[in-house]
Design a protein around this motif. Structure first.
Motif, PDB file in Angstrom:
ATOM      1  N   LEU A   1      -2.997   0.508  -4.213  1.00  0.00           N
ATOM      2  CA  LEU A   1      -2.580  -0.830  -3.828  1.00  0.00           C
ATOM      3  C   LEU A   1      -1.557  -1.341  -4.836  1.00  0.00           C
ATOM      4  O   LEU A   1      -1.703  -1.135  -6.039  1.00  0.00           O
ATOM      5  CB  LEU A   1      -3.773  -1.782  -3.766  1.00  0.00           C
ATOM      6  CG  LEU A   1      -4.772  -1.493  -2.659  1.00  0.00           C
ATOM      7  CD1 LEU A   1      -5.920  -2.470  -2.714  1.00  0.00           C
ATOM      8  CD2 LEU A   1      -4.103  -1.543  -1.302  1.00  0.00           C
TER       9      LEU A   1
ATOM     10  N   ALA B   1     -12.043  -1.843  -2.380  1.00  0.00           N
ATOM     11  CA  ALA B   1     -11.054  -1.532  -3.407  1.00  0.00           C
ATOM     12  C   ALA B   1     -11.756  -1.445  -4.752  1.00  0.00           C
ATOM     13  O   ALA B   1     -12.704  -2.192  -5.014  1.00  0.00           O
ATOM     14  CB  ALA B   1      -9.961  -2.585  -3.433  1.00  0.00           C
TER      15      ALA B   1
ATOM     16  N   ILE C   1      -6.330  -8.298   1.010  1.00  0.00           N
ATOM     17  CA  ILE C   1      -7.609  -8.023   0.363  1.00  0.00           C
ATOM     18  C   ILE C   1      -8.219  -9.348  -0.080  1.00  0.00           C
ATOM     19  O   ILE C   1      -7.516 -10.339  -0.255  1.00  0.00           O
ATOM     20  CB  ILE C   1      -7.463  -7.068  -0.840  1.00  0.00           C
ATOM     21  CG1 ILE C   1      -6.479  -7.622  -1.867  1.00  0.00           C
ATOM     22  CG2 ILE C   1      -7.057  -5.689  -0.380  1.00  0.00           C
ATOM     23  CD1 ILE C   1      -6.384  -6.814  -3.140  1.00  0.00           C
TER      24      ILE C   1
ATOM     25  N   ILE D   1       0.858  -1.178   0.000  1.00  0.00           N
ATOM     26  CA  ILE D   1       0.000   0.000   0.000  1.00  0.00           C
ATOM     27  C   ILE D   1       0.901   1.236   0.000  1.00  0.00           C
ATOM     28  O   ILE D   1       1.862   1.314   0.762  1.00  0.00           O
ATOM     29  CB  ILE D   1      -0.971  -0.032   1.209  1.00  0.00           C
ATOM     30  CG1 ILE D   1      -1.911   1.142   1.183  1.00  0.00           C
ATOM     31  CG2 ILE D   1      -0.252  -0.154   2.504  1.00  0.00           C
ATOM     32  CD1 ILE D   1      -3.054   1.018   2.180  1.00  0.00           C
TER      33      ILE D   1
ATOM     34  N   LEU E   1      -7.493   1.615  -2.837  1.00  0.00           N
ATOM     35  CA  LEU E   1      -8.191   1.321  -1.595  1.00  0.00           C
ATOM     36  C   LEU E   1      -8.946   2.573  -1.186  1.00  0.00           C
ATOM     37  O   LEU E   1      -8.350   3.640  -1.048  1.00  0.00           O
ATOM     38  CB  LEU E   1      -7.184   0.921  -0.511  1.00  0.00           C
ATOM     39  CG  LEU E   1      -7.733   0.411   0.799  1.00  0.00           C
ATOM     40  CD1 LEU E   1      -8.525  -0.874   0.584  1.00  0.00           C
ATOM     41  CD2 LEU E   1      -6.602   0.158   1.775  1.00  0.00           C
TER      42      LEU E   1
ATOM     43  N   PRO F   1     -11.020  -5.151   2.046  1.00  0.00           N
ATOM     44  CA  PRO F   1      -9.823  -5.368   2.854  1.00  0.00           C
ATOM     45  C   PRO F   1     -10.159  -6.211   4.081  1.00  0.00           C
ATOM     46  O   PRO F   1     -11.181  -5.993   4.733  1.00  0.00           O
ATOM     47  CB  PRO F   1      -9.401  -3.955   3.254  1.00  0.00           C
ATOM     48  CG  PRO F   1     -10.669  -3.171   3.240  1.00  0.00           C
ATOM     49  CD  PRO F   1     -11.528  -3.779   2.174  1.00  0.00           C
TER      50      PRO F   1
END
Length: 161
Positions: free
Chosen positions: A89, A56, A126, A34, A65, A112
């Motif tokens: 992401l 997402a 995720i 991330i 995200l 997530p």
């Protein structure tokens, strides 16, 4: 500090989305990096984040995200971040293509599950998920309650002997 550390794998859990496993059928999970700003990392190291409303979505071929809340760093200055900003992401192209193809099917989304540090880097787990209906949720609760009662009965039976 962050909440828990699993022995042996170098993971420090920051936040988990327990509600996601109740609301969705999890089909596949992925670990993604991330992209964060400096004050976001400092706030995460204090163990402060919420994944409750997060999801997402794809935009221009990249996975973002959205709606994840990382509160402002209390000792930050004018360089502080916005708490609910979009965060990119980081996945490889093959994983992105699989997720994009899967989310084109109706009823599937990317949620997530957990946010953690792995060897000093922020990662998010995720999941490709499909929403549960209300009767599925009730059935899962009933099964969990039945399992609990069975375990309790077996435990009490073992004490009588």
């Amino acid at each position: 500090m962050a909440k828990t550390k699993r022995p042996g794998d170098g993971r420090t859990l920051i936040a988990s989305n327990r509600k996601a496993r109740h609301d969705y059928h999890i089909e596949a999970t992925y670990e993604a990096g991330i992209a964060l700003q400096g004050t976001e990392v400092k706030a995460l190291r204090l163990g402060r984040a919420s994944l409750t409303d997060g999801y997402a979505a794809f935009d221009a071929g990249e996975l973002w995200l959205e709606a994840v809340h990382i509160p402002e760093y209390t000792q930050g200055t004018w360089t502080n971040h916005t708490p609910r900003r979009r965060r990119k992401l980081l996945l490889n192209r093959a994983e992105l293509d699989k997720l994009r193809a899967a989310t084109r099917e109706s009823g599937k989304t990317i949620v997530p599950l957990s946010l953690y540090f792995k060897d000093g880097r922020a990662k998010v787990e995720i999941a490709l998920a499909k929403g549960k209906k209300d009767y599925d949720k009730r059935q899962a609760l009933r099964e969990r309650q039945d399992d609990r009662e069975t375990a309790r009965a077996l435990h009490s039976r073992g004490r009588d002997d």
